[in-house]
Scaffold this motif. Structure first.
Motif, PDB file in Angstrom:
ATOM      1  N   TRP A  56      -0.855 -31.213 -20.504  1.00  0.00           N
ATOM      2  CA  TRP A  56      -0.794 -32.670 -20.368  1.00  0.00           C
ATOM      3  C   TRP A  56      -1.438 -33.140 -19.070  1.00  0.00           C
ATOM      4  CZ3 TRP A  56       1.300 -34.603 -16.030  1.00  0.00           C
ATOM      5  CH2 TRP A  56       2.247 -33.832 -15.332  1.00  0.00           C
ATOM      6  N   TRP A  57      -1.466 -32.253 -18.049  1.00  0.00           N
ATOM      7  CA  TRP A  57      -2.005 -32.607 -16.736  1.00  0.00           C
ATOM      8  C   TRP A  57      -3.529 -32.522 -16.684  1.00  0.00           C
ATOM      9  CZ3 TRP A  57       0.848 -28.406 -18.143  1.00  0.00           C
ATOM     10  CH2 TRP A  57       0.202 -27.174 -18.158  1.00  0.00           C
TER      11      TRP A  57
ATOM     12  N   LEU B 289      -2.690 -26.499  -9.969  1.00  0.00           N
ATOM     13  CA  LEU B 289      -3.308 -26.023 -11.199  1.00  0.00           C
ATOM     14  C   LEU B 289      -2.663 -24.721 -11.646  1.00  0.00           C
ATOM     15  CD1 LEU B 289      -7.056 -26.751 -10.378  1.00  0.00           C
ATOM     16  CD2 LEU B 289      -5.736 -27.784 -12.227  1.00  0.00           C
ATOM     17  N   ASP B 290      -2.341 -23.858 -10.674  1.00  0.00           N
ATOM     18  CA  ASP B 290      -1.683 -22.589 -10.975  1.00  0.00           C
ATOM     19  C   ASP B 290      -0.264 -22.790 -11.515  1.00  0.00           C
ATOM     20  OD1 ASP B 290      -3.829 -21.094 -10.171  1.00  0.00           O
ATOM     21  OD2 ASP B 290      -3.042 -20.625  -8.203  1.00  0.00           O
ATOM     22  N   LEU B 291       0.445 -23.780 -10.978  1.00  0.00           N
ATOM     23  CA  LEU B 291       1.887 -23.885 -11.205  1.00  0.00           C
ATOM     24  C   LEU B 291       2.329 -24.970 -12.170  1.00  0.00           C
ATOM     25  CD1 LEU B 291       4.290 -22.241  -9.978  1.00  0.00           C
ATOM     26  CD2 LEU B 291       2.103 -21.854  -8.879  1.00  0.00           C
ATOM     27  N   MET B 292       1.451 -25.850 -12.600  1.00  0.00           N
ATOM     28  CA  MET B 292       1.908 -26.985 -13.385  1.00  0.00           C
ATOM     29  C   MET B 292       2.583 -26.568 -14.685  1.00  0.00           C
ATOM     30  SD  MET B 292       2.344 -30.109 -12.972  1.00  0.00           S
ATOM     31  CE  MET B 292       1.274 -30.288 -11.543  1.00  0.00           C
ATOM     32  N   SER B 293       2.080 -25.526 -15.321  1.00  0.00           N
ATOM     33  CA  SER B 293       2.719 -25.091 -16.567  1.00  0.00           C
ATOM     34  C   SER B 293       4.113 -24.530 -16.295  1.00  0.00           C
ATOM     35  CB  SER B 293       1.860 -24.048 -17.281  1.00  0.00           C
ATOM     36  OG  SER B 293       1.759 -22.862 -16.515  1.00  0.00           O
ATOM     37  N   VAL B 294       4.284 -23.885 -15.140  1.00  0.00           N
ATOM     38  CA  VAL B 294       5.608 -23.371 -14.776  1.00  0.00           C
ATOM     39  C   VAL B 294       6.552 -24.531 -14.493  1.00  0.00           C
ATOM     40  CG1 VAL B 294       6.904 -22.016 -13.081  1.00  0.00           C
ATOM     41  CG2 VAL B 294       4.682 -21.205 -13.878  1.00  0.00           C
ATOM     42  N   GLU B 295       6.080 -25.523 -13.726  1.00  0.00           N
ATOM     43  CA  GLU B 295       6.908 -26.691 -13.447  1.00  0.00           C
ATOM     44  C   GLU B 295       7.306 -27.393 -14.738  1.00  0.00           C
ATOM     45  OE1 GLU B 295       6.127 -29.556 -10.084  1.00  0.00           O
ATOM     46  OE2 GLU B 295       5.781 -30.931 -11.759  1.00  0.00           O
TER      47      GLU B 295
ATOM     48  N   THR C 276      -1.306 -40.166  -7.091  1.00  0.00           N
ATOM     49  CA  THR C 276      -0.020 -40.862  -7.211  1.00  0.00           C
ATOM     50  C   THR C 276       0.383 -40.988  -8.676  1.00  0.00           C
ATOM     51  OG1 THR C 276      -0.423 -42.121  -5.172  1.00  0.00           O
ATOM     52  CG2 THR C 276       1.219 -42.993  -6.691  1.00  0.00           C
ATOM     53  N   GLU C 277      -0.573 -41.302  -9.535  1.00  0.00           N
ATOM     54  CA  GLU C 277      -0.303 -41.366 -10.971  1.00  0.00           C
ATOM     55  C   GLU C 277       0.237 -40.033 -11.478  1.00  0.00           C
ATOM     56  OE1 GLU C 277      -3.861 -42.399 -12.988  1.00  0.00           O
ATOM     57  OE2 GLU C 277      -4.042 -44.384 -12.080  1.00  0.00           O
TER      58      GLU C 277
ATOM     59  N   ARG D 171       4.611 -36.479 -13.351  1.00  0.00           N
ATOM     60  CA  ARG D 171       5.426 -35.263 -13.166  1.00  0.00           C
ATOM     61  C   ARG D 171       6.905 -35.625 -13.118  1.00  0.00           C
ATOM     62  NH1 ARG D 171       3.443 -32.782  -7.766  1.00  0.00           N
ATOM     63  NH2 ARG D 171       5.141 -31.296  -8.172  1.00  0.00           N
ATOM     64  N   GLN D 172       7.251 -36.633 -12.339  1.00  0.00           N
ATOM     65  CA  GLN D 172       8.645 -37.045 -12.222  1.00  0.00           C
ATOM     66  C   GLN D 172       9.210 -37.468 -13.577  1.00  0.00           C
ATOM     67  OE1 GLN D 172       8.993 -40.065  -9.216  1.00  0.00           O
ATOM     68  NE2 GLN D 172       8.216 -38.763  -7.570  1.00  0.00           N
TER      69      GLN D 172
END
Length: 281
Positions: free
Chosen positions: A88-89, A101-107, A151-152, A157-158
């Protein structure tokens, strides 16, 4: 040092681990799997450690060599096709830091996120105005449109973390409440947002008072711990660096355990969440 590889999603890592499990269940070595694939042993190792993309043809050949049936192969390839879809990111990737980029799927799959923030409001609790003001100071190298996009991304993410019921447990220094980021209106809005956030069941905030005693995280930069309820995905630590957009990403058991312990000890010393609520008034 183990790392989550850039571009690999949680789904890719799960599928890669399943390939390793199937090979071992078939009683085959990596060398034997490589022979069946017509490739070098290192290729199989990289596939199993999610260090490379999963090619449909290679996966089909490996599953066949491991004795998987037609239905199992079709199901696996269907999951692979879904995993290959952009995250989605994806629309924000041009303004993301490399570690994001490395961590977004984990988050995006995290059950709980723990954060230590030494001087500012933790990113996952920031308002848009506060977040933009931070980038104005910390990332003067970026054009205004890139700061807007960042910021978007943070707001998205939030929102997604709230929707997936991820728990956020943050510890911050009381210095964040006294450090002027933006103008008075920005700070007033951010304090109000914090007061609202701590009333949510998914947010725990602890504040370390300015006159509090030294604690294990004293002097450390921002540290974030991610826990994912997926057996194949280890807990992950991100320790942000001094350089713009830099961070160290760790998921070795030793590093994760050490930071968990430091966080736990710091939580004991910081104000209780109820006392932290009072500090926000």
């Amino acid at each position: 040092m183990a790392r989550v590889r850039s571009g690999r999603t949680v789904a890719h890592m799960v599928l890669a681990t399943r390939l390793k499990t199937l090979r071992e269940a078939a009683g085959m070595s990596r060398g034997e799997a490589a022979t069946a694939l017509g490739a070098h042993t290192a290729t199989v190792r990289r596939i199993e450690q999610a260090e490379t993309s999963l090619d449909e043809g290679q996966v089909h050949a490996l599953l066949t060599a491991y004795g998987a049936g037609t239905a199992e192969i079709e199901a696996f390839l269907g999951q692979l096709a879904a995993a290959n879809l952009p995250g989605w990111w994806h629309p924000w990737r041009s303004v993301m830091d490399s570690w994001q980029l490395d961590l977004m799927s984990v988050e995006s799959a995290a059950r709980i996120i723990r954060v230590w923030e030494p001087a500012l409001v933790p990113a996952l609790l920031r308002t848009p105005s506060y977040a933009r003001a931070v980038d104005n100071v910390r990332r003067p190298d970026l054009p205004p449109e890139d700061k807007d996009r960042r910021t978007e991304l943070l707001m998205e993410r939030q929102k997604r973390l709230r929707h997936q019921n991820t728990s956020i447990w943050a510890i911050m220094s009381a210095a964040a409440l006294r450090t002027s980021v933006g103008d008075e209106d920005v700070m007033a809005e951010q304090r109000q947002a914090l007061r609202a956030a701590v009333e949510r069941p998914d947010v725990t905030l602890q504040i370390h008072p300015l006159d509090g005693r030294c604690h294990p995280m004293t002097g450390m930069p921002t540290v974030t711990l991610y826990r994912v309820d997926v057996e194949e995905i280890p807990d992950t630590v991100v320790r942000e660096g001094d350089l713009r957009g830099s961070a160290e990403v760790l998921n070795s058991l030793h590093a994760v355990s050490a930071y968990h312990l430091l966080m736990d000890h710091t939580c004991v010393i910081a104000l209780h969440p109820d006392e932290s609520k009072e500090a926000l008034t």
